[in-house]
Design a protein around this motif. Sequence first.
Motif, short mmCIF file in Angstrom:
data_model
loop_
_atom_site.label_atom_id
_atom_site.label_comp_id
_atom_site.label_asym_id
_atom_site.label_seq_id
_atom_site.Cartn_x
_atom_site.Cartn_y
_atom_site.Cartn_z
N SER A 148 0.83 -1.21 0.00
CA SER A 148 0.00 0.00 0.00
C SER A 148 0.86 1.25 0.00
CB SER A 148 -0.92 0.00 1.23
OG SER A 148 -1.80 -1.10 1.21
N PHE A 149 1.99 1.19 0.72
CA PHE A 149 2.91 2.32 0.74
C PHE A 149 3.45 2.61 -0.66
CE2 PHE A 149 7.46 3.46 0.79
CZ PHE A 149 7.36 4.76 1.28
N LEU A 150 3.82 1.55 -1.38
CA LEU A 150 4.32 1.74 -2.74
C LEU A 150 3.25 2.32 -3.65
CD1 LEU A 150 6.45 -1.50 -3.31
CD2 LEU A 150 7.25 0.81 -2.78
N LYS A 151 2.00 1.89 -3.45
CA LYS A 151 0.91 2.44 -4.26
C LYS A 151 0.73 3.94 -3.98
CE LYS A 151 -1.81 -1.82 -4.67
NZ LYS A 151 -3.10 -2.48 -4.33
N ILE A 152 0.77 4.31 -2.70
CA ILE A 152 0.62 5.73 -2.33
C ILE A 152 1.78 6.55 -2.91
CG2 ILE A 152 0.61 7.37 -0.41
CD1 ILE A 152 -0.72 5.17 1.29
N LEU A 153 3.01 6.00 -2.80
CA LEU A 153 4.19 6.69 -3.31
C LEU A 153 4.11 6.87 -4.82
CD1 LEU A 153 6.94 7.85 -2.40
CD2 LEU A 153 7.94 5.62 -2.94
N GLY A 154 3.69 5.79 -5.50
CA GLY A 154 3.58 5.86 -6.97
C GLY A 154 2.51 6.83 -7.41
N LYS A 155 1.36 6.81 -6.73
CA LYS A 155 0.27 7.73 -7.08
C LYS A 155 0.69 9.18 -6.86
CE LYS A 155 -4.65 8.62 -6.27
NZ LYS A 155 -4.47 10.09 -6.17
N GLY A 156 1.41 9.42 -5.76
CA GLY A 156 1.87 10.78 -5.49
C GLY A 156 2.82 11.27 -6.56
N PHE A 157 3.70 10.37 -7.03
CA PHE A 157 4.65 10.77 -8.08
C PHE A 157 3.94 11.05 -9.39
CE2 PHE A 157 7.36 9.61 -11.67
CZ PHE A 157 8.41 10.49 -11.47
N ILE A 158 2.98 10.19 -9.75
CA ILE A 158 2.26 10.37 -11.00
C ILE A 158 1.43 11.65 -10.98
CG2 ILE A 158 0.45 9.44 -12.49
CD1 ILE A 158 3.11 8.00 -12.73
#
Length: 220
Positions: A43-53
């Motif tokens: 979930s952390f990776l998903k949040i990090l990826g969404k924030g970057f995108i």
Amino acid sequence: MEYLSLLGILVIVIGFALGLDTVAVVVIAALVTALVSGIDFVSFLKILGKGFIDNRMVSLFFLTLPTIGISERHGLKTAAVNLIQKMKNLTPGRIFDIYTAIRELACLFGISVQGQVQFIAPLINPMAQAAGKVNGEMTELEVDQIKARAAASDNFGNFFAQNLFVASSSVLLISSTMKSLGYPISTSAVVLITIPIAVICYILCLLYNHAFDKKIKKGK
């Protein structure tokens, strides 16, 4: 238990104190905060990826840094110096006059210019120094003064003219904030108020730059 979520701040403080890589420290701090808050790694990776995108356009600014560096290495600064040396009538002050006018006009049309990185360091500063050396070598103090004036010319042009464009973020913020406080003011009114400020700023810059040229010439 809620204090455990502050461990991320501790990681940042320790990481910065030890001089570790800034990006790595921030990412690790975010990961620690996520884990102690009950967020699993996926979930952390998903949040990090969404924030970057969602904010990827912000990172485009960093692409300009290596681009400018490569341009300087392959002769951008040298070409600017050679150009100024061929134009005997240009002085440091006149170069600053021209650049400040360009900076204010860019603000007028809503053109975003990252002046310190793209123009001041690789172009305006070396051009001004070359103009100052036309009639002889400059002292170390004069060189430092030209560097300061080059940076200041960008700051003056940007700060005092940034509200000249009716759809700029600063104008919209001023208008909406005043409206929320019970003082409705249109964006066009903000622009009209800014015009005399920008003009006065430019006139004062002209006078100061003229005095600066006379000071350098007298020092020769």
